[in-house]
Design an enzyme around this catalytic site. Structure first.
Site, PDB file in Angstrom:
ATOM      1  N   THR A  79       0.823  -1.212   0.000  1.00  0.00           N
ATOM      2  CA  THR A  79       0.000   0.000   0.000  1.00  0.00           C
ATOM      3  C   THR A  79       0.861   1.268   0.000  1.00  0.00           C
ATOM      4  O   THR A  79       2.002   1.253   0.482  1.00  0.00           O
ATOM      5  CB  THR A  79      -0.900   0.003   1.263  1.00  0.00           C
ATOM      6  OG1 THR A  79      -1.454   1.300   1.460  1.00  0.00           O
ATOM      7  CG2 THR A  79      -0.116  -0.344   2.527  1.00  0.00           C
ATOM      8  N   ASP A  80       0.289   2.358  -0.496  1.00  0.00           N
ATOM      9  CA  ASP A  80       1.004   3.639  -0.460  1.00  0.00           C
ATOM     10  C   ASP A  80       1.165   4.157   0.976  1.00  0.00           C
ATOM     11  O   ASP A  80       1.961   5.058   1.236  1.00  0.00           O
ATOM     12  CB  ASP A  80       0.310   4.696  -1.337  1.00  0.00           C
ATOM     13  CG  ASP A  80      -1.128   4.997  -0.940  1.00  0.00           C
ATOM     14  OD1 ASP A  80      -1.635   4.383   0.033  1.00  0.00           O
ATOM     15  OD2 ASP A  80      -1.754   5.842  -1.603  1.00  0.00           O
ATOM     16  N   GLU A  81       0.399   3.563   1.931  1.00  0.00           N
ATOM     17  CA  GLU A  81       0.478   4.058   3.320  1.00  0.00           C
ATOM     18  C   GLU A  81       1.839   3.800   3.949  1.00  0.00           C
ATOM     19  O   GLU A  81       2.168   4.398   4.971  1.00  0.00           O
ATOM     20  CB  GLU A  81      -0.636   3.445   4.173  1.00  0.00           C
ATOM     21  CG  GLU A  81      -2.002   3.827   3.655  1.00  0.00           C
ATOM     22  CD  GLU A  81      -3.104   3.763   4.689  1.00  0.00           C
ATOM     23  OE1 GLU A  81      -2.822   3.642   5.875  1.00  0.00           O
ATOM     24  OE2 GLU A  81      -4.274   3.865   4.262  1.00  0.00           O
TER      25      GLU A  81
ATOM     26  N   TYR B  13      -1.510  -0.213  11.238  1.00  0.00           N
ATOM     27  CA  TYR B  13      -1.747  -0.938   9.972  1.00  0.00           C
ATOM     28  C   TYR B  13      -0.589  -0.697   9.003  1.00  0.00           C
ATOM     29  O   TYR B  13      -0.008  -1.638   8.461  1.00  0.00           O
ATOM     30  CB  TYR B  13      -3.075  -0.484   9.339  1.00  0.00           C
ATOM     31  CG  TYR B  13      -3.171  -0.793   7.857  1.00  0.00           C
ATOM     32  CD1 TYR B  13      -3.332  -2.100   7.418  1.00  0.00           C
ATOM     33  CD2 TYR B  13      -3.073   0.221   6.895  1.00  0.00           C
ATOM     34  CE1 TYR B  13      -3.396  -2.394   6.053  1.00  0.00           C
ATOM     35  CE2 TYR B  13      -3.138  -0.058   5.541  1.00  0.00           C
ATOM     36  CZ  TYR B  13      -3.296  -1.373   5.127  1.00  0.00           C
ATOM     37  OH  TYR B  13      -3.348  -1.662   3.779  1.00  0.00           O
TER      38      TYR B  13
ATOM     39  N   LYS C 137       2.250  -3.333   7.374  1.00  0.00           N
ATOM     40  CA  LYS C 137       2.466  -3.549   5.931  1.00  0.00           C
ATOM     41  C   LYS C 137       3.920  -3.244   5.561  1.00  0.00           C
ATOM     42  O   LYS C 137       4.510  -3.909   4.720  1.00  0.00           O
ATOM     43  CB  LYS C 137       1.507  -2.671   5.104  1.00  0.00           C
ATOM     44  CG  LYS C 137       0.036  -3.009   5.226  1.00  0.00           C
ATOM     45  CD  LYS C 137      -0.347  -4.373   4.688  1.00  0.00           C
ATOM     46  CE  LYS C 137      -0.291  -4.472   3.173  1.00  0.00           C
ATOM     47  NZ  LYS C 137      -0.816  -5.786   2.694  1.00  0.00           N
TER      48      LYS C 137
HETATM   49  P1  NAD Z   1     -10.244  -6.684   2.882  1.00  0.00           P
HETATM   50  O1  NAD Z   1     -10.195  -6.376   4.340  1.00  0.00           O
HETATM   51  O2  NAD Z   1     -11.483  -6.386   2.115  1.00  0.00           O
HETATM   52  O3  NAD Z   1      -9.939  -8.243   2.672  1.00  0.00           O
HETATM   53  C1  NAD Z   1      -8.949  -8.924   3.385  1.00  0.00           C
HETATM   54  C2  NAD Z   1      -9.206 -10.418   3.213  1.00  0.00           C
HETATM   55  O4  NAD Z   1      -8.155 -11.124   3.884  1.00  0.00           O
HETATM   56  C3  NAD Z   1     -10.524 -10.892   3.837  1.00  0.00           C
HETATM   57  O5  NAD Z   1     -11.180 -11.777   2.961  1.00  0.00           O
HETATM   58  C4  NAD Z   1     -10.081 -11.630   5.091  1.00  0.00           C
HETATM   59  O6  NAD Z   1     -10.952 -12.676   5.489  1.00  0.00           O
HETATM   60  C5  NAD Z   1      -8.725 -12.161   4.651  1.00  0.00           C
HETATM   61  N1  NAD Z   1      -7.829 -12.445   5.783  1.00  0.00           N
HETATM   62  C6  NAD Z   1      -7.572 -11.645   6.853  1.00  0.00           C
HETATM   63  N2  NAD Z   1      -6.708 -12.259   7.683  1.00  0.00           N
HETATM   64  C7  NAD Z   1      -6.405 -13.456   7.105  1.00  0.00           C
HETATM   65  C8  NAD Z   1      -5.540 -14.521   7.471  1.00  0.00           C
HETATM   66  N3  NAD Z   1      -4.831 -14.490   8.610  1.00  0.00           N
HETATM   67  N4  NAD Z   1      -5.458 -15.596   6.656  1.00  0.00           N
HETATM   68  C9  NAD Z   1      -6.186 -15.650   5.509  1.00  0.00           C
HETATM   69  N5  NAD Z   1      -7.014 -14.682   5.120  1.00  0.00           N
HETATM   70  C10 NAD Z   1      -7.120 -13.584   5.907  1.00  0.00           C
HETATM   71  O7  NAD Z   1      -9.002  -5.963   2.253  1.00  0.00           O
HETATM   72  P2  NAD Z   1      -8.800  -5.299   0.802  1.00  0.00           P
HETATM   73  O8  NAD Z   1      -9.224  -3.895   0.866  1.00  0.00           O
HETATM   74  O9  NAD Z   1      -9.352  -6.205  -0.221  1.00  0.00           O
HETATM   75  O10 NAD Z   1      -7.199  -5.300   0.734  1.00  0.00           O
HETATM   76  C11 NAD Z   1      -6.505  -6.430   0.227  1.00  0.00           C
HETATM   77  C12 NAD Z   1      -5.011  -6.161   0.271  1.00  0.00           C
HETATM   78  O11 NAD Z   1      -4.702  -5.015  -0.498  1.00  0.00           O
HETATM   79  C13 NAD Z   1      -4.479  -5.867   1.677  1.00  0.00           C
HETATM   80  O12 NAD Z   1      -3.232  -6.513   1.805  1.00  0.00           O
HETATM   81  C14 NAD Z   1      -4.322  -4.361   1.725  1.00  0.00           C
HETATM   82  O13 NAD Z   1      -3.285  -4.005   2.583  1.00  0.00           O
HETATM   83  C15 NAD Z   1      -3.979  -4.072   0.277  1.00  0.00           C
HETATM   84  N6  NAD Z   1      -4.371  -2.734  -0.218  1.00  0.00           N
HETATM   85  C16 NAD Z   1      -5.658  -2.296  -0.071  1.00  0.00           C
HETATM   86  C17 NAD Z   1      -6.020  -1.055  -0.606  1.00  0.00           C
HETATM   87  C18 NAD Z   1      -7.442  -0.532  -0.490  1.00  0.00           C
HETATM   88  O14 NAD Z   1      -7.673   0.631  -0.838  1.00  0.00           O
HETATM   89  N7  NAD Z   1      -8.399  -1.305  -0.025  1.00  0.00           N
HETATM   90  C19 NAD Z   1      -5.060  -0.270  -1.263  1.00  0.00           C
HETATM   91  C20 NAD Z   1      -3.747  -0.743  -1.371  1.00  0.00           C
HETATM   92  C21 NAD Z   1      -3.426  -1.986  -0.861  1.00  0.00           C
HETATM   93  O1  DAU Z   2      -4.077   4.128   0.583  1.00  0.00           O
HETATM   94  C1  DAU Z   2      -4.341   2.751   0.569  1.00  0.00           C
HETATM   95  C2  DAU Z   2      -5.117   2.393   1.803  1.00  0.00           C
HETATM   96  O2  DAU Z   2      -6.429   2.922   1.645  1.00  0.00           O
HETATM   97  C3  DAU Z   2      -5.175   0.883   2.058  1.00  0.00           C
HETATM   98  O3  DAU Z   2      -3.877   0.423   2.343  1.00  0.00           O
HETATM   99  C4  DAU Z   2      -6.098   0.564   3.243  1.00  0.00           C
HETATM  100  O4  DAU Z   2      -6.236  -0.847   3.365  1.00  0.00           O
HETATM  101  C5  DAU Z   2      -7.460   1.175   2.967  1.00  0.00           C
HETATM  102  O5  DAU Z   2      -8.309   0.953   4.082  1.00  0.00           O
HETATM  103  C6  DAU Z   2      -7.343   2.668   2.680  1.00  0.00           C
HETATM  104  O6  DAU Z   2      -6.936   3.390   3.874  1.00  0.00           O
HETATM  105  P1  DAU Z   2      -7.573   4.829   4.270  1.00  0.00           P
HETATM  106  O7  DAU Z   2      -7.409   5.011   5.711  1.00  0.00           O
HETATM  107  O8  DAU Z   2      -7.087   5.884   3.353  1.00  0.00           O
HETATM  108  O9  DAU Z   2      -9.114   4.515   3.858  1.00  0.00           O
HETATM  109  P2  DAU Z   2     -10.502   4.818   4.614  1.00  0.00           P
HETATM  110  O10 DAU Z   2     -11.584   4.433   3.648  1.00  0.00           O
HETATM  111  O11 DAU Z   2     -10.548   4.238   5.972  1.00  0.00           O
HETATM  112  O12 DAU Z   2     -10.476   6.382   4.757  1.00  0.00           O
HETATM  113  C7  DAU Z   2     -10.332   7.228   3.624  1.00  0.00           C
HETATM  114  C8  DAU Z   2     -10.322   8.673   4.121  1.00  0.00           C
HETATM  115  O13 DAU Z   2     -11.624   8.984   4.624  1.00  0.00           O
HETATM  116  C9  DAU Z   2      -9.370   8.927   5.261  1.00  0.00           C
HETATM  117  O14 DAU Z   2      -8.840  10.241   5.111  1.00  0.00           O
HETATM  118  C10 DAU Z   2     -10.238   8.848   6.503  1.00  0.00           C
HETATM  119  C11 DAU Z   2     -11.564   9.381   6.005  1.00  0.00           C
HETATM  120  N1  DAU Z   2     -12.771   8.812   6.661  1.00  0.00           N
HETATM  121  C12 DAU Z   2     -12.883   7.455   6.714  1.00  0.00           C
HETATM  122  C13 DAU Z   2     -13.992   6.875   7.303  1.00  0.00           C
HETATM  123  C14 DAU Z   2     -14.116   5.365   7.397  1.00  0.00           C
HETATM  124  C15 DAU Z   2     -13.778   9.645   7.140  1.00  0.00           C
HETATM  125  O15 DAU Z   2     -13.681  10.876   7.030  1.00  0.00           O
HETATM  126  N2  DAU Z   2     -14.867   9.074   7.703  1.00  0.00           N
HETATM  127  C16 DAU Z   2     -15.015   7.715   7.828  1.00  0.00           C
HETATM  128  O16 DAU Z   2     -16.043   7.258   8.394  1.00  0.00           O
END
Ligand code: NAD
Ligand code: DAU
Length: 335
Positions: A124-126, A149, A153
């Site tokens: 992730t970019d985080e 988190y 990562k």
């Molecule tokens: P998500 O939370 O929707 O899904 C995570 C999945 O992993 C779930 O199905 C959960 O059951 C499974 N899981 C959790 N712990 C586990 C374990 N110990 N063993 C096996 N399975 C397990 O997450 P997402 O948003 O789909 O993100 C997927 C990946 O992409 C993550 O690694 C996250 O860090 C990365 N990522 C997410 C974003 C985003 O914006 N959502 C952006 C960049 C990177």
């Molecule tokens: O940048 C990639 C990341 O993006 C992934 O690695 C993470 O898994 C994913 O959860 C996401 O992280 P963020 O913290 O950026 O996403 P989130 O949707 O939780 O929040 C997006 C922005 O919105 C952040 O600035 C917080 C704000 N927010 C979020 C929630 C849930 C609110 O203002 N209100 C809310 O209720």
């Protein structure tokens, strides 16, 4: 090619499995998922019966389970499995370390022993921390994670790097910006705000609402991972980003406008501790070296996403009426 996808019942993993099945008729996919609160087999209902798709309920931190699957013969691993929500990591970081760090190490070790050909770490970019108003993250930006988190990562990324340097392990790291699209768990900003707006409920905006995220439609992310899986260079890092920066307030207004809901639904609530101000990804390397570019404009992506949640209430109403209610109360009741 036989590919082990971890966390395939989550948001991005399930979209990726669907993408692979549709675009690679010769690939077989094994999905290992622990089915945590975020894992949902409803996300894959349409591919359940596919003869090239297999599901195993298991934990990536369980070495015996992982080793058994990999020893059965796997060519590549794409590691999505993770605890993924920043707010939950602030409440309790322990499970983030277990799954995101130890789980990744278990996969690396089992893959190394068996001599797998490719390992994609979906990061992730985080890991880069927060930006000021100018500039964007490149693959060489310093690692400065700010939430538990993000720290977990980052640790996983460093393990992948160490396995590559020490053992010549075929690891590749991808770092993507914020995804949105179908099947995203409604704790994340976009699906939370769309579903709350549909239900005429308040939208809890953190702090001043001016934090910036760089949005990408999930299929554009999946296409990038697919390209990197097949053509990426071992030991490399690739940034992935959609180039659609928005403040949270701008985004909230777009959602409300498209759903014809009033701005009085916005509730400013207490900020997230350590809240990163701005993310922006420079995906230039991926564009130059592998010819990737996002196909979705933000306008089209958000419109289709809003429509999807509107047409698939069965999917999110079930989630929101379960244990999620307790989470929502805990998270927002005190804000
Ligand atoms: P998500 O939370 O929707 O899904 C995570 C999945 O992993 C779930 O199905 C959960 O059951 C499974 N899981 C959790 N712990 C586990 C374990 N110990 N063993 C096996 N399975 C397990 O997450 P997402 O948003 O789909 O993100 C997927 C990946 O992409 C993550 O690694 C996250 O860090 C990365 N990522 C997410 C974003 C985003 O914006 N959502 C952006 C960049 C990177
Ligand atoms: O940048 C990639 C990341 O993006 C992934 O690695 C993470 O898994 C994913 O959860 C996401 O992280 P963020 O913290 O950026 O996403 P989130 O949707 O939780 O929040 C997006 C922005 O919105 C952040 O600035 C917080 C704000 N927010 C979020 C929630 C849930 C609110 O203002 N209100 C809310 O209720």
């Amino acid at each position: 090619m036989k590919i082990l996808v971890t966390g395939g019942a989550g948001f991005i993993g399930s979209n990726f499995i669907r993408y692979l099945l549709n675009h690679h008729p010769a690939h077989t996919i094994i999905n290992i998922d622990k089915l945590t609160y975020a894992g949902n087999l409803d996300n894959l209902k349409d591919v359940e019966g596919n003869h090239r798709y297999f599901f195993v309920r298991g934990d990536i931190a369980d070495s015996e389970c992982v080793t058994k699957i990999i020893d059965d013969g796997v060519d590549a691993i794409v590691n999505f499995a993770a605890e993924s929500h920043v707010d939950r990591s602030i409440e309790d970081a322990g499970i983030f370390l277990k799954t995101n760090v130890l789980g990744t190490q278990v996969l690396l070790e089992a893959g190394r022993r068996k001599g797998i050909k490719r390992f994609i770490q979906v990061s992730t970019d985080e890991v880069y921390g927060s930006l000021g108003p100018e500039g964007s993250f490149t693959e060489d930006s310093p690692l400065k994670p700010n939430s538990p988190y993000a720290a977990s990562k980052t640790a996983a990324d460093l393990l992948v790097r160490a396995y590559y340097k020490t053992f010549g392990f075929p690891g590749i790291i991808t770092r993507c910006s914020n995804n949105y699209g179908p099947y995203q768990f409604p704790e994340k900003l976009i699906p939370l705000f769309i579903t709350n707006a549909l239900a005429q409920e308040p939208l809890p905006l953190y702090g001043d609402g001016l934090n910036i995220r760089d949005w990408i439609q999930v299929e554009d992310h999946c296409r990038a991972i697919d390209l990197i899986l097949h053509q990426g260079a071992i030991g490399e890092i690739y940034n992935i980003g959609g180039g659609a920066e928005k403040t949270n307030l701008e985004l909230t207004r777009i959602i409300l406008k498209k759903l014809n809901r009033p701005e009085t639904l916005i509730r400013y609530v207490k900020d997230r501790p350590g809240h990163d101000r701005r993310y922006a990804i420079d995906p230039g390397k991926l564009k130059r070296e592998l010819g990737w570019k996002p196909l979705y404009t933000f306008e089209r992506g958000i419109e289709e996403t809003i429509r999807w949640y509107g047409e698939n209430r069965w999917w999110w109403e079930k989630i929101k009426s379960g244990e999620y209610r307790e989470y929502y109360q805990r998270m927002y009741g005190k804000r």
